[in-house]
Design a protein around this motif. Structure first.
Motif, PDB file in Angstrom:
ATOM      1  N   ASP A  48     -41.877 -40.343   6.253  1.00 29.33           N
ATOM      2  CA  ASP A  48     -42.129 -41.338   7.146  1.00 29.33           C
ATOM      3  C   ASP A  48     -43.692 -41.935   6.836  1.00 29.33           C
ATOM      4  O   ASP A  48     -44.147 -41.793   6.010  1.00 29.33           O
ATOM      5  CB  ASP A  48     -42.022 -40.680   8.781  1.00 29.33           C
ATOM      6  N   ILE A  49     -43.750 -43.082   7.811  1.00 25.99           N
ATOM      7  CA  ILE A  49     -44.985 -43.770   7.458  1.00 25.99           C
ATOM      8  C   ILE A  49     -46.188 -43.245   7.625  1.00 25.99           C
ATOM      9  O   ILE A  49     -47.202 -43.163   6.844  1.00 25.99           O
ATOM     10  CB  ILE A  49     -44.924 -45.157   8.583  1.00 25.99           C
ATOM     11  N   HIS A  50     -46.268 -41.886   8.318  1.00 25.52           N
ATOM     12  CA  HIS A  50     -47.378 -41.124   8.480  1.00 25.52           C
ATOM     13  C   HIS A  50     -47.829 -40.510   7.402  1.00 25.52           C
ATOM     14  O   HIS A  50     -48.896 -40.348   6.574  1.00 25.52           O
ATOM     15  CB  HIS A  50     -47.169 -40.094   9.763  1.00 25.52           C
ATOM     16  N   THR A  53     -48.985 -43.028   4.802  1.00 26.48           N
ATOM     17  CA  THR A  53     -50.422 -43.341   5.096  1.00 26.48           C
ATOM     18  C   THR A  53     -51.428 -42.281   4.457  1.00 26.48           C
ATOM     19  O   THR A  53     -52.440 -42.610   3.941  1.00 26.48           O
ATOM     20  CB  THR A  53     -50.595 -43.807   6.560  1.00 26.48           C
ATOM     21  N   LEU A  82     -49.198 -53.937   5.875  1.00 28.23           N
ATOM     22  CA  LEU A  82     -48.086 -53.425   6.301  1.00 28.23           C
ATOM     23  C   LEU A  82     -46.735 -54.583   6.145  1.00 28.23           C
ATOM     24  O   LEU A  82     -46.920 -55.564   6.438  1.00 28.23           O
ATOM     25  CB  LEU A  82     -47.939 -53.163   7.865  1.00 28.23           C
ATOM     26  N   GLU A  84     -44.032 -54.078   8.043  1.00 27.10           N
ATOM     27  CA  GLU A  84     -43.321 -54.057   9.142  1.00 27.10           C
ATOM     28  C   GLU A  84     -44.537 -53.780  10.118  1.00 27.10           C
ATOM     29  O   GLU A  84     -45.043 -52.629  10.300  1.00 27.10           O
ATOM     30  CB  GLU A  84     -42.253 -53.050   9.299  1.00 27.10           C
ATOM     31  N   ASP A  86     -44.063 -53.175  13.017  1.00 27.52           N
ATOM     32  CA  ASP A  86     -43.818 -52.112  13.965  1.00 27.52           C
ATOM     33  C   ASP A  86     -44.289 -50.814  13.592  1.00 27.52           C
ATOM     34  O   ASP A  86     -44.177 -50.020  14.397  1.00 27.52           O
ATOM     35  CB  ASP A  86     -41.958 -52.032  13.926  1.00 27.52           C
ATOM     36  N   ASP A  87     -44.790 -50.510  12.535  1.00 21.05           N
ATOM     37  CA  ASP A  87     -45.328 -49.366  12.003  1.00 21.05           C
ATOM     38  C   ASP A  87     -46.774 -49.090  12.170  1.00 21.05           C
ATOM     39  O   ASP A  87     -47.566 -48.150  11.975  1.00 21.05           O
ATOM     40  CB  ASP A  87     -45.353 -49.516  10.566  1.00 21.05           C
ATOM     41  N   ALA A  90     -47.950 -46.164  14.435  1.00 20.81           N
ATOM     42  CA  ALA A  90     -47.727 -44.908  13.648  1.00 20.81           C
ATOM     43  C   ALA A  90     -48.922 -44.787  12.679  1.00 20.81           C
ATOM     44  O   ALA A  90     -49.290 -43.769  12.304  1.00 20.81           O
ATOM     45  CB  ALA A  90     -46.341 -44.689  12.863  1.00 20.81           C
ATOM     46  N   VAL A  91     -49.139 -45.834  12.137  1.00 19.91           N
ATOM     47  CA  VAL A  91     -50.211 -45.772  10.965  1.00 19.91           C
ATOM     48  C   VAL A  91     -51.505 -45.852  11.503  1.00 19.91           C
ATOM     49  O   VAL A  91     -52.512 -45.002  11.112  1.00 19.91           O
ATOM     50  CB  VAL A  91     -50.285 -47.481  10.008  1.00 19.91           C
ATOM     51  N   ARG A 119     -43.990 -49.564   2.206  1.00 24.23           N
ATOM     52  CA  ARG A 119     -44.397 -50.094   3.421  1.00 24.23           C
ATOM     53  C   ARG A 119     -45.930 -50.340   3.750  1.00 24.23           C
ATOM     54  O   ARG A 119     -46.218 -50.949   4.775  1.00 24.23           O
ATOM     55  CB  ARG A 119     -43.666 -49.171   4.660  1.00 24.23           C
TER      56      ARG A 119
END
Length: 129
Positions: A48-50, A53, A82, A84, A86-87, A90-91, A119
């Motif tokens: 995932d984005i986590h 990152t 980014l 998105e 929308d991330d 979470a980032v 992303r």
């Protein structure tokens, strides 16, 4: 350019593109943009984005370390890119966990596309004085 040094490390991703991983100018280090690429395999980190990152910040920290700094502790400015927005939250969660004290100055922008269709990407400035 006087008083500048190119930073090269195997601990951060390397490629054949015409830019340096980092450039130290006096006590200031400029770290090139990094995506979530594993420096050992050259592949994008899965997850995932986590997780992505975290890998980006590991790459930035490796360049700071190679320049004689103390990883993310010496970072004073970060730009986050980014694909998105929308991330964003979470980032922020992943980013905040890596900068638990006084975080550096930061900009976050949404972009249409990043190299490798990742992303998230970040570049940084560190003070090594």
């Amino acid at each position: 350019m006087s008083n500048t040094n190119r930073i090269v490390t195997d601990e951060a991703p390397r490629n054949d593109n015409p830019y340096s991983q980092g450039v130290r100018a006096g006590d200031t280090l400029y770290v090139s943009g990094y995506g979530p690429v594993d420096p050992e395999t050259g592949d994008d980190v899965e997850g995932d984005i986590h997780a992505q990152t975290d890998q980006v910040l590991d790459n930035v920290a490796a360049v700071v370390d190679e320049a004689g700094g103390d990883g993310l502790d010496d970072v004073v400015k970060v730009t986050v890119y980014l694909t998105e927005l929308d991330d964003y939250d979470a980032v922020n969660d992943a980013y905040g966990a890596r900068f638990p004290g006084d975080p550096p100055a930061r900009v976050c922008v949404e972009v249409a596309r990043l190299p490798g269709d990742v992303r998230v990407e970040m570049d940084a400035v560190a003070y090594l004085g």
